[in-house]
Scaffold this active site. Sequence first.
Site, PDB file in Angstrom:
ATOM      1  N   HIS A 145     -11.584  -4.958   8.420  1.00 30.68           N
ATOM      2  CA  HIS A 145     -12.090  -4.830   6.815  1.00 30.68           C
ATOM      3  C   HIS A 145     -13.556  -4.253   6.826  1.00 30.68           C
ATOM      4  O   HIS A 145     -14.279  -4.539   5.988  1.00 30.68           O
ATOM      5  CB  HIS A 145     -12.234  -6.149   6.207  1.00 30.68           C
ATOM      6  CG  HIS A 145     -11.056  -6.733   5.735  1.00 30.68           C
ATOM      7  ND1 HIS A 145     -10.276  -7.470   6.960  1.00 30.68           N
ATOM      8  CD2 HIS A 145     -10.184  -6.902   4.849  1.00 30.68           C
ATOM      9  CE1 HIS A 145      -9.032  -7.927   6.616  1.00 30.68           C
ATOM     10  NE2 HIS A 145      -9.060  -7.678   5.209  1.00 30.68           N
ATOM     11  N   GLU A 150       0.658  -1.298   0.095  1.00 29.34           N
ATOM     12  CA  GLU A 150       0.052  -0.014  -0.133  1.00 29.34           C
ATOM     13  C   GLU A 150       0.637   1.144  -0.202  1.00 29.34           C
ATOM     14  O   GLU A 150       0.426   2.410  -0.662  1.00 29.34           O
ATOM     15  CB  GLU A 150      -0.995   0.075   1.119  1.00 29.34           C
ATOM     16  CG  GLU A 150      -2.184  -0.794   0.830  1.00 29.34           C
ATOM     17  CD  GLU A 150      -2.118  -2.282   1.171  1.00 29.34           C
ATOM     18  OE1 GLU A 150      -0.909  -2.594   1.803  1.00 29.34           O
ATOM     19  OE2 GLU A 150      -2.998  -3.195   1.000  1.00 29.34           O
TER      20      GLU A 150
END
Lengths: 323, 324
Positions: free
Chosen positions: B129, B60
């Site tokens: 998540h 990321e």
Amino acid sequence: MNAAVSTDELTDWLRMMTLIRGFEERVKNLFSQGLVRGTTHLATGQEAVAVGASAALQPDDWVLGTYRGHHHALARGMSPASAFAEILGRSTGVCRGKGGSMHLTDVSHGVMGSYAIVGAHLPIAVGCAWSSKIQDLGRVAVCFFGDGTTTIGAFHEAVNLAAVWKLPAIFVCENNRYSEYTPIDQVSPVAHAAADRAAGYGIPGVVIDGNDVAAIRDAVDVAADRARRGAGPTIVEAETYRHGGHSRADPATYRPEQEVEHWLQRDPVAAVRRQLEATAEPGRAEQVETEASDQLDRALEEALAAPEPDLSTLTDDVYARAL
Amino acid sequence: MTVMNYRKAIAEGIGRALRSDQRVVFLGEDVGAAGGAFKSTVGLYEEFGPDRVWDTPISEQAIVGAAMGAAMTGLRPIAEIMFTDFLGVCWDMVANQVAKARYMSGGQLEVPLVIRAHGGAGLGFGAQHSQTWENLLMSIPGIKVAAPSTPRDVIGLLAAAVADPDPVILLEHKALFDAKEDVPDEPFLEPLGSASIRRTGDDLTLVALSAMVPVAVQAAATLEAEHGISAEVIDLRSVTPTDTATLLQSVERTSRLMTVEENPRPCGWGAEIASIVAEEGFTFLDAPIQRVTSANVPVPFAANLEHATIPNADTVVKAVLSYS
């Protein structure tokens, strides 16, 4: 040392290295006088890396540096007056007084920022290289960083991505043996903190004398050629030494005296001076030094005379247009 | 007009950006050949190829860093972060680098990138998540933050984000993937910083964002049908910039304000909205501002616990009835 170094090149190198050395000395004095706020990280002793790398680059190549980055910016052509003014927090600073010592940026000279979170600029440099590849610009992105950067995740993500996408990036590690205050060999398990990691990403990693301008120029030249051919990135690890402490008034007493003495004997500015004296007419080196010193005095005078940023600029440049 | 669901609108919006501007490139994990972890980018790799649509490693920091460097040097990257929660992995890039480059450089650097992420609770993905981070992002100067609640806005806000000279973060919501709507076939954009009134009403203003918009609309319908209460529903759409004018005009008419937020209560985006209205619209109010928020817990896994964590139409109706 490579044989192909002309007297003119040596003159240019001494001029820039003297300029950087004198710049850092003046910053140190300004800091002692309380004229520089916050902190500073001087590159004294590491001048050869910036000057050697710059000698291998084209004017439109990009460089990204760190909070210890005055030398990269100056070597690429940033005006000393606007650099002094930035460090002093003046309106004529290269970043209009918004960045300071750790964030010197000069897009007009390809200095695409100096970054003060260790490792953060490696992925950003990879993005510049990616952009060059996509737009077929033929430019390389050079990222300067210290040995301590090799232990943070962004280093590994960036090198991996640049390698797998074969991007025109050059990772130049200035290994000054200390990760801030801690010897790098205490916190890194490999002998060459940056170059030894290259094998893990399937790219070349070379170790060179970071106090030898020509050696750095040649290594970056090879890396740039590889990058421009589309063959991918290279890690160049330049072994050098920080003459002073990590920042501000750090006296660096954690370093063995013998080690410091060993490296002071290998001062890169003195080395270039000796080389120049061996080939140029008598007095050339002194002339270059005097000119650099005069240039710095004028630049500093100009910066000190500049006003602080107008308070009306406080909210400028948060966004392209104020919200 | 074409009827399209929210999931398809994501690919449609990115495709329109790639088609209309050669500077646009798209990168992220599994976004290309695989069509996205949520199949929200299906077809893009086939249409635009590997020079425009880039599959990345699981990195990321490198994704956002690469997008930033590309944006600084002439491109208009759209970076996908698979789950909003993963912005935590590259928080330095978002908060310290992307957001501050223009300011720290005195305006020399521009970072016209878009970061898209799929967020939100309700689907059993667990605590790592399922988050919505508009509240965290809106506290960072230098970035713009929007969260579309409809397919049309997915496309329109993305078009505005790509055209914007500043970094924009778009937070899409997983629970909205199947929402359908007519979307214009011709190019259009929905401006950042412009709220949308989803339902008009006179008795109270409900202000919502993302997946809480249909919740608020459903609650408003129930309030009208069963309790004779006329609630106006404002979809904030972007938190930075904030459309305070639309908010204040609504509260001036309704005199009551309730925020409906999918985030823990402390420092939720609704706290900022409440603060703005309290400061600038105090005299419009006939009652204290109320906030309906998620529980102040990590999002739990078990269905009943998760559903008890985030606001739904019933909790909003109950809150309004005890408020009015």
